[in-house]
Write an enzyme that holds these catalytic residues in place. Sequence first.
Site, PDB file in Angstrom:
ATOM      1  N   ASP A   1       0.864  -1.183   0.000  1.00 20.00           N
ATOM      2  CA  ASP A   1       0.000   0.000   0.000  1.00 20.00           C
ATOM      3  C   ASP A   1       0.900   1.232   0.000  1.00 20.00           C
ATOM      4  O   ASP A   1       1.230   1.788   1.048  1.00 20.00           O
ATOM      5  CB  ASP A   1      -0.917  -0.017   1.225  1.00 20.00           C
ATOM      6  CG  ASP A   1      -2.058   0.973   1.083  1.00 20.00           C
ATOM      7  OD1 ASP A   1      -2.072   1.742   0.105  1.00 20.00           O
ATOM      8  OD2 ASP A   1      -2.945   0.985   1.967  1.00 20.00           O
ATOM      9  N   ILE A   2       1.292   1.636  -1.209  1.00 24.19           N
ATOM     10  CA  ILE A   2       2.270   2.724  -1.359  1.00 24.19           C
ATOM     11  C   ILE A   2       1.663   3.982  -1.969  1.00 24.19           C
ATOM     12  O   ILE A   2       2.248   5.046  -1.892  1.00 24.19           O
ATOM     13  CB  ILE A   2       3.481   2.251  -2.187  1.00 24.19           C
ATOM     14  CG1 ILE A   2       3.073   1.875  -3.611  1.00 24.19           C
ATOM     15  CG2 ILE A   2       4.176   1.068  -1.497  1.00 24.19           C
ATOM     16  CD1 ILE A   2       4.231   1.572  -4.554  1.00 24.19           C
ATOM     17  N   LYS A   3       0.503   3.848  -2.612  1.00 27.48           N
ATOM     18  CA  LYS A   3      -0.240   4.974  -3.199  1.00 27.48           C
ATOM     19  C   LYS A   3       0.654   5.938  -3.972  1.00 27.48           C
ATOM     20  O   LYS A   3       0.579   7.159  -3.807  1.00 27.48           O
ATOM     21  CB  LYS A   3      -1.030   5.718  -2.124  1.00 27.48           C
ATOM     22  CG  LYS A   3      -2.137   4.873  -1.487  1.00 27.48           C
ATOM     23  CD  LYS A   3      -2.989   5.704  -0.556  1.00 27.48           C
ATOM     24  CE  LYS A   3      -4.112   4.880   0.048  1.00 27.48           C
ATOM     25  NZ  LYS A   3      -3.629   3.893   1.032  1.00 27.48           N
ATOM     26  N   ARG A   4       1.470   5.414  -4.836  1.00 24.70           N
ATOM     27  CA  ARG A   4       2.352   6.262  -5.621  1.00 24.70           C
ATOM     28  C   ARG A   4       1.586   6.901  -6.779  1.00 24.70           C
ATOM     29  O   ARG A   4       0.661   6.314  -7.321  1.00 24.70           O
ATOM     30  CB  ARG A   4       3.534   5.456  -6.160  1.00 24.70           C
ATOM     31  CG  ARG A   4       4.473   4.929  -5.074  1.00 24.70           C
ATOM     32  CD  ARG A   4       5.086   6.075  -4.258  1.00 24.70           C
ATOM     33  NE  ARG A   4       6.160   5.610  -3.403  1.00 24.70           N
ATOM     34  CZ  ARG A   4       6.087   5.480  -2.079  1.00 24.70           C
ATOM     35  NH1 ARG A   4       4.971   5.762  -1.466  1.00 24.70           N
ATOM     36  NH2 ARG A   4       7.145   5.086  -1.387  1.00 24.70           N
TER      37      ARG A   4
END
Length: 305
Positions: free
Chosen positions: A103-106
Amino acid sequence: MINKLVSEIKKKNAPVVVGLDPMLNYVPEFIQKKAFDEFGETLEGAAEAIWQFNKGIVDATYDLIPAVKPQIAMYEQFGIPGMTAFKKTVDYCKEKGLVVIGDIKRGDIGSTSAAYAVGHLGKVKIGSKSYAGFDEDFATVNPYLGSDGIKPFIDVCKEENKGIFVLVKTSNPSSGEFQDQKIDGKPLYELVGEKVAQWGEECMGDEYSNVGCVVGATYPEMGKVLRKIMPKTYILVPGYGAQGGTAKDLAPYFNEDGLGAIVNSSRGIIAAYKQDKYSKFGDENYADASRQAVIDMINDINSIF
């Protein structure tokens, strides 16, 4: 990779993912004390505490669940030692056969987006050799810079048989400030959903695409519309439990065969021992409390089918 995720969901009859989002105050005192005795009240001590905490939960639940979702910010707050704990967590979960959703939401463009994709899902070339960085199976991606931010991830997904989950309608209360705004009569999240379906056609598995999406459990009516817009898209559903989403809210996210969605719970699982319902387990048996919370969640979600 979507084929593996679907296979594990079917095998375990568990459309759930455990969010490994460890705040230090979730970690029982006895784990913190042991880590601080060894490393002091330092970034290294905190990182060791969250790693040992994660390991206990994974050991107690890996046979029940298909996937985990570590949220990178919870590790980044502890600097380099925290990132080491993130990598150890990813590797350990994969050793246990779990699908890992980073879950890095880049969300960036061009070479920057490509570097994020390589770092989390692909391999970086160093001279004549290639190395996997964090090596998650999926990553969450923010689409609001357009296709320039998504295509580099799709390219890496094709090369490595990996996947992404694109933010479409998030579960936070203020998400509507932008996501619900109408363009030519349609809310923005629907337009993003249509784009996700298009991107997904480039990167199909057997039944579903390796390009999934994120739609919060707190918006079931919107989920119903988006399910129709994206029939081959797996939906990652945050917001269950602690954020107010219920099993009844989840039905629209699934297809008739009970597939098509995977539901996340983070603190509702990993900090279960702090809830009155599971307090009988106590701090020392925090992982057993998490196991029971997973069983209860699976039963709750499967009750809607």
